[in-house]
Design an enzyme around this catalytic site. Structure first.
Site, PDB file in Angstrom:
ATOM      1  N   LYS A   1      -9.175  -0.160  -6.092  1.00 53.51           N
ATOM      2  CA  LYS A   1      -9.254   0.468  -4.771  1.00 53.51           C
ATOM      3  C   LYS A   1     -10.606   1.132  -4.569  1.00 53.51           C
ATOM      4  CE  LYS A   1      -7.871   2.226  -0.846  1.00 53.51           C
ATOM      5  NZ  LYS A   1      -6.690   2.943  -0.417  1.00 53.51           N
TER       6      LYS A   1
ATOM      7  N   ASN B   1      -5.062   7.348  -6.143  1.00 55.57           N
ATOM      8  CA  ASN B   1      -5.804   8.589  -5.812  1.00 55.57           C
ATOM      9  C   ASN B   1      -5.041   9.844  -6.235  1.00 55.57           C
ATOM     10  OD1 ASN B   1      -3.904   8.160  -3.747  1.00 55.57           O
ATOM     11  ND2 ASN B   1      -5.144   9.188  -2.201  1.00 55.57           N
TER      12      ASN B   1
ATOM     13  N   HIS C   1      -4.786  -0.640   5.850  1.00 59.99           N
ATOM     14  CA  HIS C   1      -4.327   0.130   7.024  1.00 59.99           C
ATOM     15  C   HIS C   1      -5.264  -0.001   8.218  1.00 59.99           C
ATOM     16  CE1 HIS C   1      -7.074   2.812   4.955  1.00 59.99           C
ATOM     17  NE2 HIS C   1      -6.175   3.236   4.106  1.00 59.99           N
TER      18      HIS C   1
ATOM     19  N   HIS D   1       1.520   5.382  -1.650  1.00 59.16           N
ATOM     20  CA  HIS D   1       1.176   6.564  -2.446  1.00 59.16           C
ATOM     21  C   HIS D   1       2.464   7.171  -2.977  1.00 59.16           C
ATOM     22  CE1 HIS D   1      -3.024   6.734  -0.920  1.00 59.16           C
ATOM     23  NE2 HIS D   1      -2.469   6.162   0.136  1.00 59.16           N
ATOM     24  N   LEU D   2       2.566   7.260  -4.293  1.00 59.24           N
ATOM     25  CA  LEU D   2       3.787   7.824  -4.888  1.00 59.24           C
ATOM     26  C   LEU D   2       3.582   9.219  -5.453  1.00 59.24           C
ATOM     27  CD1 LEU D   2       5.504   4.870  -6.795  1.00 59.24           C
ATOM     28  CD2 LEU D   2       6.283   5.997  -4.707  1.00 59.24           C
ATOM     29  N   ARG D   3       2.323   9.686  -5.502  1.00 59.41           N
ATOM     30  CA  ARG D   3       2.024  11.002  -6.086  1.00 59.41           C
ATOM     31  C   ARG D   3       2.484  11.048  -7.550  1.00 59.41           C
ATOM     32  NH1 ARG D   3      -1.232  10.910  -1.927  1.00 59.41           N
ATOM     33  NH2 ARG D   3      -0.435  11.785  -0.007  1.00 59.41           N
TER      34      ARG D   3
ATOM     35  N   LEU E   1      -5.321   9.020   7.906  1.00 60.37           N
ATOM     36  CA  LEU E   1      -6.648   8.401   7.953  1.00 60.37           C
ATOM     37  C   LEU E   1      -6.561   6.955   7.485  1.00 60.37           C
ATOM     38  CD1 LEU E   1      -8.869  11.313   6.623  1.00 60.37           C
ATOM     39  CD2 LEU E   1      -8.894  10.338   8.933  1.00 60.37           C
TER      40      LEU E   1
ATOM     41  N   HIS F   1     -10.558   1.216   1.602  1.00 56.61           N
ATOM     42  CA  HIS F   1     -10.403   2.205   2.675  1.00 56.61           C
ATOM     43  C   HIS F   1     -11.645   2.047   3.543  1.00 56.61           C
ATOM     44  CE1 HIS F   1      -8.940   6.047   4.475  1.00 56.61           C
ATOM     45  NE2 HIS F   1     -10.168   5.961   4.958  1.00 56.61           N
TER      46      HIS F   1
ATOM     47  N   ASP G   1       1.281   2.538   3.558  1.00 57.54           N
ATOM     48  CA  ASP G   1       0.431   3.714   3.373  1.00 57.54           C
ATOM     49  C   ASP G   1       1.264   4.992   3.432  1.00 57.54           C
ATOM     50  OD1 ASP G   1      -1.871   5.063   2.762  1.00 57.54           O
ATOM     51  OD2 ASP G   1      -2.604   5.164   4.806  1.00 57.54           O
TER      52      ASP G   1
ATOM     53  N   ALA H   1      -4.267  14.695   5.601  1.00 55.92           N
ATOM     54  CA  ALA H   1      -4.014  13.391   6.235  1.00 55.92           C
ATOM     55  C   ALA H   1      -2.976  12.642   5.425  1.00 55.92           C
ATOM     56  CB  ALA H   1      -5.308  12.594   6.272  1.00 55.92           C
TER      57      ALA H   1
ATOM     58  N   HIS I   1       0.871  -1.203   0.000  1.00 56.54           N
ATOM     59  CA  HIS I   1       0.000   0.000   0.000  1.00 56.54           C
ATOM     60  C   HIS I   1       0.895   1.236   0.000  1.00 56.54           C
ATOM     61  CE1 HIS I   1      -3.898   2.042   1.366  1.00 56.54           C
ATOM     62  NE2 HIS I   1      -3.018   3.013   1.128  1.00 56.54           N
TER      63      HIS I   1
HETATM   64  O1  DOR Z   1      -3.760   9.433   5.612  1.00 57.45           O
HETATM   65  C1  DOR Z   1      -4.058   9.128   4.469  1.00 57.45           C
HETATM   66  N1  DOR Z   1      -3.469   9.695   3.410  1.00 57.45           N
HETATM   67  N2  DOR Z   1      -5.025   8.213   4.279  1.00 57.45           N
HETATM   68  C2  DOR Z   1      -5.504   7.940   3.058  1.00 57.45           C
HETATM   69  O2  DOR Z   1      -6.384   7.127   2.953  1.00 57.45           O
HETATM   70  C3  DOR Z   1      -5.003   8.663   1.865  1.00 57.45           C
HETATM   71  C4  DOR Z   1      -3.676   9.187   2.085  1.00 57.45           C
HETATM   72  C5  DOR Z   1      -3.230  10.193   1.051  1.00 57.45           C
HETATM   73  O3  DOR Z   1      -3.365   9.940  -0.138  1.00 57.45           O
HETATM   74  O4  DOR Z   1      -2.707  11.243   1.439  1.00 57.45           O
HETATM   75 ZN    ZN Z   2      -3.450   4.994   1.509  1.00 53.65          ZN
END
Ligand code: DOR
Ligand code: ZN
Length: 345
Positions: free
Chosen positions: A99, A41, A174, A15-17, A219, A136, A247, A263, A13
């Site tokens: 997702k 996302n 998570h 996030h690489l942006r 989150l 999620h 995450d 978050a 899990h």
């Molecule tokens: O804390 C979080 N950040 N929870 C998520 O579900 C998304 C993530 C984010 O993309 O920043």
């Molecule tokens: Zn996440």
């Protein structure tokens, strides 16, 4: 024990942006992990195989040509998803899961699913094709206390969903509560969960430690100590339903230190060392490889990595701050000392 060698872990899990931010963070993950499940996302979200393939290419472009790092792509489920999108996934070599963000639950979730019944045909197709649904797991009803949103989601949404789609592979992402640990432990073999470093390390007190701590805000939010203990126990137990998913979710320092802070916690720099420390504290270093390198691959039905990595007992200070595009990001355990260090390969 002064060193530990394990099969190279995967991050299930991440996030690489995108763009400059992607270029700043992807090297940290590639140094620690062989593969990572990449969250979709972005803005706009990654909703089709075509978009996922383009994003994958942007990720690989940031890395050296001979990189071993493999991004495992995912699609973002929306109300408008079609069963043909799932047929595409089944044909695509590089897309591994879908997702589900309940609309409004978290960062960039506004395109998410508003009512689960809108995607029943898609879930049916996923079940048929063996495509995992990554969830999620929080309800978005503002009347539900933020600390109860995972528990309520499990009771009101997840339990009925699993009844209706009993063969659907599901990862509850998570996890943050004893309720989630119990539900997953007692659930069918098609149900598993990822565990982040922050939910092993901290309870909700870390949000209010001598003042408000925006860099510990993610989150689902950190919960009470009893929940942290349940998660530590599950992760270090050797139960194959629990596996590593950082995450890691970087946000610019300024957007976290704000009157409405984002978050997300950045842990790609040091997640593996943190997990190792937690497992050592539990006297369970012998279970680390299973959690970090075996359980996830088995659940996803992908081969185990062949390469090994070594961590040695060596104290080092986590940098306070790291570059992040034209901004900065504050890593998990910023400025604190870690006891384990991943050896460069
Ligand atoms: O804390 C979080 N950040 N929870 C998520 O579900 C998304 C993530 C984010 O993309 O920043
Ligand atoms: Zn996440």
């Amino acid at each position: 024990m002064d060193s530990i060698t394990i099969i190279q872990p995967d991050d299930f899990h991440l996030h690489l942006r995108d763009e400059e931010a992607l270029n700043s963070v992807v090297h940290d993950s590639a140094r620690q992990f062989a593969r990572a499940v990449i969250m979709p996302n972005l803005k706009p979200p990654v909703t089709t195989v075509e978009l996922a393939m383009a994003y994958r290419q942007r990720i690989l472009t940031c890395l050296p040509e001979d990189t071993d790092f493999t991004p495992l792509m995912t699609l973002y489920l929306t109300d408008r998803a079609r069963t043909s999108d799932i047929e595409e996934i089944a044909k695509a070599e590089f897309v591994h899961a879908v997702k589900l963000y309940p609309a409004g639950a978290t960062t960039n979730s506004e395109y998410g699913v508003t009512e689960l019944k809108n995607v029943f045909p898609v879930l049916e197709k996923m079940q048929e094709s063996g495509v995992p649904l990554l969830i999620h797991g929080e309800v978005t009803n503002p009347d539900v206390d933020p600390f109860d949103r995972e528990k309520v989601f499990i009771n009101d949404v997840l339990a009925p969903l699993l009844k209706q789609f009993s063969e659907l592979k599901v990862v509850l992402e998570h996890i943050t509560t004893r309720d989630a640990v119990d539900f997953v432990s007692n659930g069918p073999s098609t149900l598993a969960a990822t565990v982040t470093p922050q939910h092993l390390l901290y309870n909700r007190g870390a949000l209010f430690n001598n003042g408000l701590r925006p860099h510990n805000f993610c989150l689902p939010v950190l919960k009470r100590e009893e929940h942290r203990l349940a998660i530590v126990e599950a992760a270090t137990s050797g139960n194959e339903k629990f596996f590593l998913g950082t995450d890691s979710a970087p946000h610019a320092k300024d957007s976290k230190e704000s009157d409405c802070g984002c978050a997300g916690i950045y842990s790609a720099l040091n997640a593996l060392e943190i997990y190792t420390q937690v497992f050592e504290d539990q006297g369970c270093l012998d279970k680390l490889e299973q959690f970090a390198s075996i359980n996830g691959a088995r659940f996803y039905g992908i081969s185990q990595n062949t390469k090994k990595v070594t961590l040695t007992k060596q104290t080092w200070e986590v940098p306070r701050i790291l570059p992040f595009g034209d901004n900065e990001v504050v890593p998990l355990m910023s400025g604190e000392t870690l006891r384990w260090k991943l050896q460069s390969q």
